[in-house]
Design a protein around this motif. Sequence first.
Motif, mmCIF file in Angstrom:
data_model
loop_
_atom_site.group_PDB
_atom_site.id
_atom_site.type_symbol
_atom_site.label_atom_id
_atom_site.label_comp_id
_atom_site.label_asym_id
_atom_site.label_seq_id
_atom_site.Cartn_x
_atom_site.Cartn_y
_atom_site.Cartn_z
ATOM 1 N N ASN A 159 -28.616 -80.074 -53.807
ATOM 2 C CA ASN A 159 -27.504 -79.623 -54.203
ATOM 3 C C ASN A 159 -26.230 -80.244 -53.673
ATOM 4 O OD1 ASN A 159 -28.091 -77.902 -56.136
ATOM 5 N ND2 ASN A 159 -28.860 -76.283 -54.578
ATOM 6 N N SER B 256 -32.418 -71.639 -68.763
ATOM 7 C CA SER B 256 -32.870 -71.790 -67.449
ATOM 8 C C SER B 256 -31.896 -71.065 -66.447
ATOM 9 C CB SER B 256 -32.974 -73.489 -67.290
ATOM 10 O OG SER B 256 -31.569 -73.849 -67.353
ATOM 11 N N HIS C 27 -29.443 -72.476 -65.491
ATOM 12 C CA HIS C 27 -28.706 -73.587 -64.693
ATOM 13 C C HIS C 27 -27.289 -73.529 -64.635
ATOM 14 C CE1 HIS C 27 -28.570 -77.269 -62.246
ATOM 15 N NE2 HIS C 27 -27.769 -77.643 -63.084
ATOM 16 N N GLY D 200 -29.061 -73.925 -57.536
ATOM 17 C CA GLY D 200 -28.855 -74.260 -59.186
ATOM 18 C C GLY D 200 -29.080 -73.419 -60.219
ATOM 19 N N ARG D 201 -29.897 -72.236 -59.825
ATOM 20 C CA ARG D 201 -30.130 -71.173 -60.536
ATOM 21 C C ARG D 201 -29.281 -70.095 -60.451
ATOM 22 N NH1 ARG D 201 -34.233 -72.582 -64.270
ATOM 23 N NH2 ARG D 201 -35.143 -74.517 -63.442
ATOM 24 N N THR E 111 -22.059 -75.984 -66.369
ATOM 25 C CA THR E 111 -23.375 -75.464 -66.900
ATOM 26 C C THR E 111 -23.810 -76.328 -68.274
ATOM 27 O OG1 THR E 111 -24.113 -73.462 -67.825
ATOM 28 C CG2 THR E 111 -21.939 -73.860 -68.723
#
Length: 220
Positions: A77, A29, A31, A49-50, A100
């Motif tokens: 966030n 992802s 993320h 978030g990414r 992470t």
Amino acid sequence: MATASPDELRTQLVDAVRELFTAGVMSHSGHANVSARADGETMVISNTGRVRQLRPDQFAVVRLDGEVVEGDITPENMEIVSMHTRVYRTRGDIGAIIHTHSPAVTGFALANRPLPCRYEALLRFGQAEDVPVVPWAPRGTPESLEGIVRTLQSHPLTSAVILANHGLLAFGVRPMDAAQLVEALEEAAGAELEATELGGAVDFPEGALDAVRAGMRRAL
């Protein structure tokens, strides 16, 4: 601890994230969230978030009391901000944080099991003990934050903690230090799982980790 300008830290954080993707230790992802201490009162933190294509303009400057002083933090966030600020306020030696869900380490998080320190590369990055587990609590809640603080206080030399049922927090003096530790932790977790096929990983010789930790204390 040497300080850098917010612009320099943005560049360092982007480089650290790029290193993680190049090393192949990030989740599919992409993320994550990353930060670096700018001085005694502020930090630079990613506001997305990414982070697969993280850019220098995707950061905010935030005081360690949580006040955003430059840039924007989206509501979803904001709970991450408190996690990073509490770590910096608890441990003055930490200059950068990477959170992470690197796959093999996250396996240990789902199992609620500490990651043993049996891989020599961990010693190069100051992780001369098992990576402790922070008990699960809803992300961003006081219970979650207090769990992180208690774990850091009871393991003052750890350079990482595993968040139960969630992922990894790794620390360093600089962003690239934290990134290289994430790489070593992911290698260690993967090797632990592979070693089970050979009968299980073996601890360091008796007294080895105590000797390394004693050297770390002298260096503080």
